[in-house]
Design a protein around this motif. Sequence first.
Motif, short mmCIF file in Angstrom:
data_model
loop_
_atom_site.label_atom_id
_atom_site.label_comp_id
_atom_site.label_asym_id
_atom_site.label_seq_id
_atom_site.Cartn_x
_atom_site.Cartn_y
_atom_site.Cartn_z
N VAL A 26 0.88 -1.28 -0.02
CA VAL A 26 -0.21 0.08 -0.09
C VAL A 26 0.87 1.40 0.17
O VAL A 26 0.76 2.29 -0.75
N TRP B 222 4.00 1.53 -1.29
CA TRP B 222 4.53 1.82 -2.67
C TRP B 222 3.44 2.15 -3.75
O TRP B 222 3.57 3.24 -4.42
N LEU B 223 2.12 1.65 -3.42
CA LEU B 223 1.05 2.16 -4.26
C LEU B 223 0.77 3.56 -4.44
O LEU B 223 0.43 4.35 -5.13
N ASP B 224 0.65 4.16 -2.91
CA ASP B 224 0.44 5.28 -2.78
C ASP B 224 1.38 6.33 -3.36
O ASP B 224 1.08 7.44 -4.09
N THR B 225 2.70 6.07 -3.35
CA THR B 225 3.69 6.78 -4.00
C THR B 225 3.54 6.79 -5.74
O THR B 225 3.66 7.84 -6.27
N TYR B 226 3.36 5.56 -5.99
CA TYR B 226 3.23 5.29 -7.36
C TYR B 226 1.92 6.19 -7.89
O TYR B 226 2.22 6.83 -9.01
N VAL B 227 0.87 6.15 -7.27
CA VAL B 227 -0.29 6.88 -7.88
C VAL B 227 0.04 8.32 -7.79
O VAL B 227 -0.56 9.07 -8.54
N LYS C 287 2.78 9.90 -8.13
CA LYS C 287 3.36 10.45 -9.38
C LYS C 287 2.82 10.11 -10.63
O LYS C 287 2.95 11.19 -11.18
N LEU C 288 1.96 9.32 -10.70
CA LEU C 288 1.17 9.09 -12.08
C LEU C 288 0.37 10.47 -12.20
O LEU C 288 -0.05 10.73 -13.06
N SER C 289 -0.37 10.49 -11.05
CA SER C 289 -1.15 11.45 -10.94
C SER C 289 -0.53 13.17 -11.39
O SER C 289 -1.31 13.90 -11.97
#
Lengths: 289, 289
Positions: free
Chosen positions: A243, A245-250, A252-254
């Motif tokens: 979770v 990692w997903l938060d960081t990824y999302v 960045k993608l946003s």
Amino acid sequence: MFNRVTIIGLGLIGGSIGLALRREKMAKQIAGYDLGQGVSERARKIGAIDDAYESVADAVSGSELVILATPVGAVRTLLQAIAPVLTQGTVVTDVSSTKSQVISWAEEFLPPTISFVGGHPMAGKEVSGVEVADPDLFKDCIYCLTPTTRTRSTAVSKVAALVETLGARVRFLEPAEHDGLVAGVSHLPFLVSTTLMSTVADDPTWGDAALLASSGFRDTTRLAAGNPEMYRDICLTNSAAIVRWLDTYVAKLSDLRDQIAMHDRNIDEDFTKAQQQRQQWQVTQQSGK
Amino acid sequence: MFNRVTIIGLGLIGGSIGLALRREKMAKQIAGYDLGQGVSERARKIGAIDDAYESVADAVSGSELVILATPVGAVRTLLQAIAPVLTQGTVVTDVSSTKSQVISWAEEFLPPTISFVGGHPMAGKEVSGVEVADPDLFKDCIYCLTPTTRTRSTAVSKVAALVETLGARVRFLEPAEHDGLVAGVSHLPFLVSTTLMSTVADDPTWGDAALLASSGFRDTTRLAAGNPEMYRDICLTNSAAIVRWLDTYVAKLSDLRDQIAMHDRNIDEDFTKAQQQRQQWQVTQQSGK
């Protein structure tokens, strides 16, 4: 050399360990067990084990080293099942992708006379099953071991000897550290890949889009073909790290999405940085081999 | 057979088109132009073109077919540069990854006596440059053509003949439809991949994580190695479609994140669906070849 080694779970990983142990003559006897119909018999025929057992208890009885080579979801039940029948001094190890949860189960269920050393070989194939087992599967791979302060050093040495036999390179990590790292370089890539696949294929335009999808799409979605139950178990046992990692990824993608929406001409700076990171990683990979 | 064909931009795509046209004897003369120092001379030496020109105007003069094989960012300036010097009846086509913007430039700058047919071959390699040009690059690939109601049918036939010469299969699409589809199966995968690379490599743990990154990470981040300027141009010229896909993707990934945070045991249903979608797509791919 080990007197008797037991491998539980005779898929690609378990079978490959058996073949390597046999080839290197590192065990006087290799006992095997698998839940699947006829699997342990097939493993015996290809030479991955010496003896196929019908019961887990018989398979582990008298063994110096027990290797749990099943998906992480089966490890809890297996530890409960073998705990009462293990010979004093037996070393137990596993090969699953998350370590903190497995180690807490081992500490909960195994008696103090049994040592557990968590393991995770960074190797695999898209295909699975003992039929594709390969004694060279682990050659030059990183093999993580996650002993804790409670793990006896003799137990660590035995599992490190196993890793050496496989031709892999040991890397010692704290269990939580291991789980955080693989969440980034292994579990996050799977989630990114499976979500890409479903985003595009759930869309009404997929029938037309599928014809235009080419090699870039193929590579980026390759992990989406992975075993769903294995990845479910990974998500269940490594939830917090994934979770994060997903938060960081999302996030960045946003940010990237907003740059694209604003027609930001400097967006190539991010792409150039990632390109360099990718190239540097590849150089490290190749020099590490 | 064409009398004179001009290829502007002699990289992997332009060079490969030239080699295929020569091998199939589809043009009496192939003229070439490239901005890069010595590039057109090298293209001539490997047989991708017959004559290398120092000026774009000279290169396109008298040509029946002009192929713009540059990144999309260069197409606008090129169209402005060649518009006054093109021979009446010349057909112009391009190979870039986004079509609506290119077509609006063509309609803005080219005189009515010149026909423009947007094209996009679904082929490529990780490497670039005329040195890696290959006459078989387009074999069995899909090659999108996006004529509009204003495009003459004779012009479409000429470009379709070019595609056939390359061994590719024509697929006719509306420009906006094309841009929406490739935003999903080509531009979104790149953004997913580059963001994965930077998410993991920007983290302070990357030094340790890099050693554990394996084949799954390698494949999922492969597109991150792509040309930053090319992808910047794609983002700038296909912004709306890309943003729509990113919004859907981020929404799905956020749902998945919540399921993982809640330890949802049914999460494998999504993974199974994506696995099936991936397998079905692979079957279609293989049968299409």
